[in-house]
Write a protein that holds these residues in place. Structure first.
Motif, PDB file in Angstrom:
ATOM      1  N   GLN A  20       0.900  -1.072  -0.183  1.00  0.00           N
ATOM      2  CA  GLN A  20      -0.010  -0.003   0.019  1.00  0.00           C
ATOM      3  C   GLN A  20       0.940   1.215  -0.003  1.00  0.00           C
ATOM      4  N   ALA A  21       2.065   1.291   0.697  1.00  0.00           N
ATOM      5  CA  ALA A  21       2.800   2.400   0.754  1.00  0.00           C
ATOM      6  C   ALA A  21       3.587   2.628  -0.400  1.00  0.00           C
ATOM      7  N   ALA A  23       2.464   1.917  -3.406  1.00  0.00           N
ATOM      8  CA  ALA A  23       1.475   2.253  -4.446  1.00  0.00           C
ATOM      9  C   ALA A  23       2.067   2.144  -5.760  1.00  0.00           C
ATOM     10  N   GLY A  24       2.224   0.845  -6.198  1.00  0.00           N
ATOM     11  CA  GLY A  24       2.645   0.512  -7.534  1.00  0.00           C
ATOM     12  C   GLY A  24       3.694   0.791  -8.067  1.00  0.00           C
ATOM     13  N   GLN A  25       4.736   1.565  -7.588  1.00  0.00           N
ATOM     14  CA  GLN A  25       6.067   2.144  -8.137  1.00  0.00           C
ATOM     15  C   GLN A  25       7.200   1.821  -7.185  1.00  0.00           C
ATOM     16  N   HIS A  49      -2.075  -4.797  -4.133  1.00  0.00           N
ATOM     17  CA  HIS A  49      -2.469  -4.523  -5.417  1.00  0.00           C
ATOM     18  C   HIS A  49      -3.357  -5.007  -6.253  1.00  0.00           C
ATOM     19  N   TRP A  71      -1.733  -1.104 -12.411  1.00  0.00           N
ATOM     20  CA  TRP A  71      -0.447  -1.366 -11.939  1.00  0.00           C
ATOM     21  C   TRP A  71       0.217  -2.257 -12.637  1.00  0.00           C
ATOM     22  N   ASP A  99       7.146   3.777 -13.705  1.00  0.00           N
ATOM     23  CA  ASP A  99       5.776   3.526 -13.321  1.00  0.00           C
ATOM     24  C   ASP A  99       5.169   2.175 -13.058  1.00  0.00           C
ATOM     25  N   ARG A 147       6.032   6.666   5.962  1.00  0.00           N
ATOM     26  CA  ARG A 147       4.692   6.438   6.022  1.00  0.00           C
ATOM     27  C   ARG A 147       4.524   4.947   6.543  1.00  0.00           C
TER      28      ARG A 147
END
Length: 156
Positions: A20-21, A23-25, A49, A71, A99, A147
């Motif tokens: 989650q932290a 966020a796909g990158q 994800h 993602w 990305d 985070r």
């Protein structure tokens, strides 16, 4: 940052919080002995994800792609890599885009070829469970650790 993970369930839950932290990158490099839980942690990151299926380490194929909604994630296992240049031959350079999220097990096998990590995670067996040491590789990694510290208690 150092965290204790009492069992497999805690390891997957921590992976989800980490996912989650992220966020796909990013580029997350996972190291530790065989059986330390690199793939288990990856399973949690993938769950964050939206992946609900099995997660196997791509030991023979070197990389397993996951397209999960918006993602693109790539799970690498470099354990059987003979030479880091093999990554060039399979087109891996194109997978390390900004990305995308790249999760790399056994990154030491790709040393000299791999781009620098966002985050390094060193896993080790401790009874009971595992301990994960997280080290930021860049400014994004430092923000990510901040985070994550809000969501997961650090080990003593």
């Amino acid at each position: 940052m150092r965290v204790r993970l009492q069992d497999e369930e805690a390891q997957v839950a921590f992976g989800e919080a980490l996912g989650q932290a992220l966020a796909g990158q990013g580029r997350v490099y996972l190291s530790g002995d065989l059986g330390a839980g690199k793939t288990t942690l990856t399973r949690g990151i993938l769950r964050a994800h939206g992946h609900r299926g099995a997660v196997k380490s791509p030991t023979y194929t070197l990389v397993e792609p996951y397209e999960l909604g918006e993602w693109r994630l790539y799970h690498f296992d470099l354990y059987r890599l003979g030479d880091p240049e093999e990554l060039e031959f399979i087109g891996a350079r194109d997978l390390f885009e900004e990305d995308c999220l790249c999760l790399v097990e056994w990154p030491s096998r790709g040393e000299g070829w791999l781009p620098s990590p966002t985050l390094e995670i060193h896993l080790r067996l401790v009874e009971p469970g595992r301990e994960a040491e997280l080290i930021a590789g860049d400014a994004r990694g430092e923000a990510l650790l901040a985070r994550l510290a809000e969501r997961w208690p650090a080990a003593d």
